[in-house]
Design a protein around this motif. Structure first.
Motif, mmCIF file in Angstrom:
data_model
loop_
_atom_site.group_PDB
_atom_site.id
_atom_site.type_symbol
_atom_site.label_atom_id
_atom_site.label_comp_id
_atom_site.label_asym_id
_atom_site.label_seq_id
_atom_site.Cartn_x
_atom_site.Cartn_y
_atom_site.Cartn_z
ATOM 1 N N GLU A 65 4.559 4.769 13.213
ATOM 2 C CA GLU A 65 5.291 3.556 12.892
ATOM 3 C C GLU A 65 4.796 2.929 11.592
ATOM 4 O O GLU A 65 3.656 3.098 11.180
ATOM 5 C CB GLU A 65 5.203 2.578 14.047
ATOM 6 N N LEU A 66 5.681 2.199 10.953
ATOM 7 C CA LEU A 66 5.410 1.600 9.649
ATOM 8 C C LEU A 66 4.215 0.643 9.664
ATOM 9 O O LEU A 66 3.392 0.695 8.747
ATOM 10 C CB LEU A 66 6.669 0.925 9.123
ATOM 11 N N PRO A 67 4.057 -0.222 10.674
ATOM 12 C CA PRO A 67 2.890 -1.112 10.667
ATOM 13 C C PRO A 67 1.558 -0.355 10.637
ATOM 14 O O PRO A 67 0.609 -0.771 9.981
ATOM 15 C CB PRO A 67 3.037 -1.924 11.953
ATOM 16 N N ARG A 68 1.496 0.754 11.328
ATOM 17 C CA ARG A 68 0.255 1.561 11.319
ATOM 18 C C ARG A 68 0.024 2.144 9.929
ATOM 19 O O ARG A 68 -1.101 2.174 9.441
ATOM 20 C CB ARG A 68 0.338 2.677 12.363
ATOM 21 N N LEU A 69 1.062 2.613 9.271
ATOM 22 C CA LEU A 69 0.928 3.135 7.910
ATOM 23 C C LEU A 69 0.492 2.026 6.953
ATOM 24 O O LEU A 69 -0.338 2.257 6.075
ATOM 25 C CB LEU A 69 2.245 3.748 7.436
ATOM 26 N N GLN A 70 1.026 0.832 7.145
ATOM 27 C CA GLN A 70 0.635 -0.295 6.298
ATOM 28 C C GLN A 70 -0.830 -0.643 6.496
ATOM 29 O O GLN A 70 -1.538 -0.955 5.543
ATOM 30 C CB GLN A 70 1.531 -1.499 6.578
ATOM 31 N N GLN A 71 -1.302 -0.550 7.730
ATOM 32 C CA GLN A 71 -2.713 -0.798 8.011
ATOM 33 C C GLN A 71 -3.578 0.272 7.341
ATOM 34 O O GLN A 71 -4.608 -0.032 6.745
ATOM 35 C CB GLN A 71 -2.973 -0.820 9.514
ATOM 36 N N MET A 72 -3.157 1.520 7.439
ATOM 37 C CA MET A 72 -3.896 2.609 6.799
ATOM 38 C C MET A 72 -3.945 2.406 5.285
ATOM 39 O O MET A 72 -4.976 2.648 4.657
ATOM 40 C CB MET A 72 -3.246 3.960 7.130
ATOM 41 N N ALA A 73 -2.844 1.924 4.706
ATOM 42 C CA ALA A 73 -2.776 1.701 3.265
ATOM 43 C C ALA A 73 -3.778 0.637 2.825
ATOM 44 O O ALA A 73 -4.297 0.694 1.705
ATOM 45 C CB ALA A 73 -1.368 1.309 2.848
ATOM 46 N N GLN A 74 -4.064 -0.312 3.687
ATOM 47 C CA GLN A 74 -5.047 -1.337 3.357
ATOM 48 C C GLN A 74 -6.462 -0.770 3.345
ATOM 49 O O GLN A 74 -7.323 -1.258 2.621
ATOM 50 C CB GLN A 74 -4.969 -2.494 4.353
ATOM 51 N N GLU A 75 -6.696 0.264 4.134
ATOM 52 C CA GLU A 75 -8.032 0.826 4.288
ATOM 53 C C GLU A 75 -8.330 1.973 3.319
ATOM 54 O O GLU A 75 -9.486 2.240 3.003
ATOM 55 C CB GLU A 75 -8.208 1.315 5.728
ATOM 56 N N LEU A 76 -7.296 2.641 2.834
ATOM 57 C CA LEU A 76 -7.469 3.799 1.961
ATOM 58 C C LEU A 76 -7.534 3.385 0.496
ATOM 59 O O LEU A 76 -6.981 2.347 0.117
ATOM 60 C CB LEU A 76 -6.318 4.785 2.162
ATOM 61 N N PRO A 77 -8.176 4.208 -0.332
ATOM 62 C CA PRO A 77 -8.212 3.881 -1.769
ATOM 63 C C PRO A 77 -6.828 4.033 -2.398
ATOM 64 O O PRO A 77 -6.078 4.938 -2.054
ATOM 65 C CB PRO A 77 -9.194 4.903 -2.343
ATOM 66 N N HIS A 78 -6.506 3.140 -3.285
ATOM 67 C CA HIS A 78 -5.228 3.173 -3.999
ATOM 68 C C HIS A 78 -5.437 3.928 -5.306
ATOM 69 O O HIS A 78 -5.673 3.332 -6.354
ATOM 70 C CB HIS A 78 -4.725 1.748 -4.261
ATOM 71 N N THR A 79 -5.365 5.252 -5.200
ATOM 72 C CA THR A 79 -5.594 6.090 -6.374
ATOM 73 C C THR A 79 -4.389 6.996 -6.616
ATOM 74 O O THR A 79 -3.687 7.383 -5.677
ATOM 75 C CB THR A 79 -6.844 6.976 -6.212
ATOM 76 N N TYR A 80 -4.198 7.320 -7.886
ATOM 77 C CA TYR A 80 -3.130 8.237 -8.271
ATOM 78 C C TYR A 80 -3.310 9.575 -7.560
ATOM 79 O O TYR A 80 -2.351 10.144 -7.038
ATOM 80 C CB TYR A 80 -3.140 8.436 -9.789
ATOM 81 N N GLU A 81 -4.543 10.065 -7.537
ATOM 82 C CA GLU A 81 -4.821 11.387 -6.970
ATOM 83 C C GLU A 81 -4.450 11.463 -5.496
ATOM 84 O O GLU A 81 -3.821 12.425 -5.044
ATOM 85 C CB GLU A 81 -6.299 11.750 -7.175
ATOM 86 N N LEU A 82 -4.843 10.453 -4.738
ATOM 87 C CA LEU A 82 -4.525 10.449 -3.309
ATOM 88 C C LEU A 82 -3.022 10.303 -3.090
ATOM 89 O O LEU A 82 -2.434 11.034 -2.286
ATOM 90 C CB LEU A 82 -5.278 9.327 -2.592
#
Length: 66
Positions: A2-19
């Motif tokens: 679900e989208l809320p879980r992906l949004q939570q993961m996005a907050q925890e993961l690095p925001h990098t071009y490579e990833l």
């Protein structure tokens, strides 16, 4: 996933071009949604945006990338 879980993961993961690029290449819906959330704005140039838009198959991909 679900989208809320992906949004939570996005907050925890690095925001990098490579990833973000690696997730986009997986060609799995959830990976591509997450890629759109993680791509740093300054790295999303016009050419890359065009490539991504041409490959989008789901409305959610556009919504998460915008």
């Amino acid at each position: 996933m679900e989208l809320p879980r992906l949004q939570q993961m996005a907050q925890e993961l690095p925001h990098t071009y490579e990833l973000a690029a690696a997730l986009w290449k997986e060609d799995i819906r959830e990976c591509r949604l997450l890629a759109g959330m993680l791509m740093p704005v300054e790295r999303m140039g016009a050419e890359l945006a065009e490539v991504w838009v041409e490959g989008m198959r789901f409305v959610e991909e556009a919504e998460c990338t915008v």
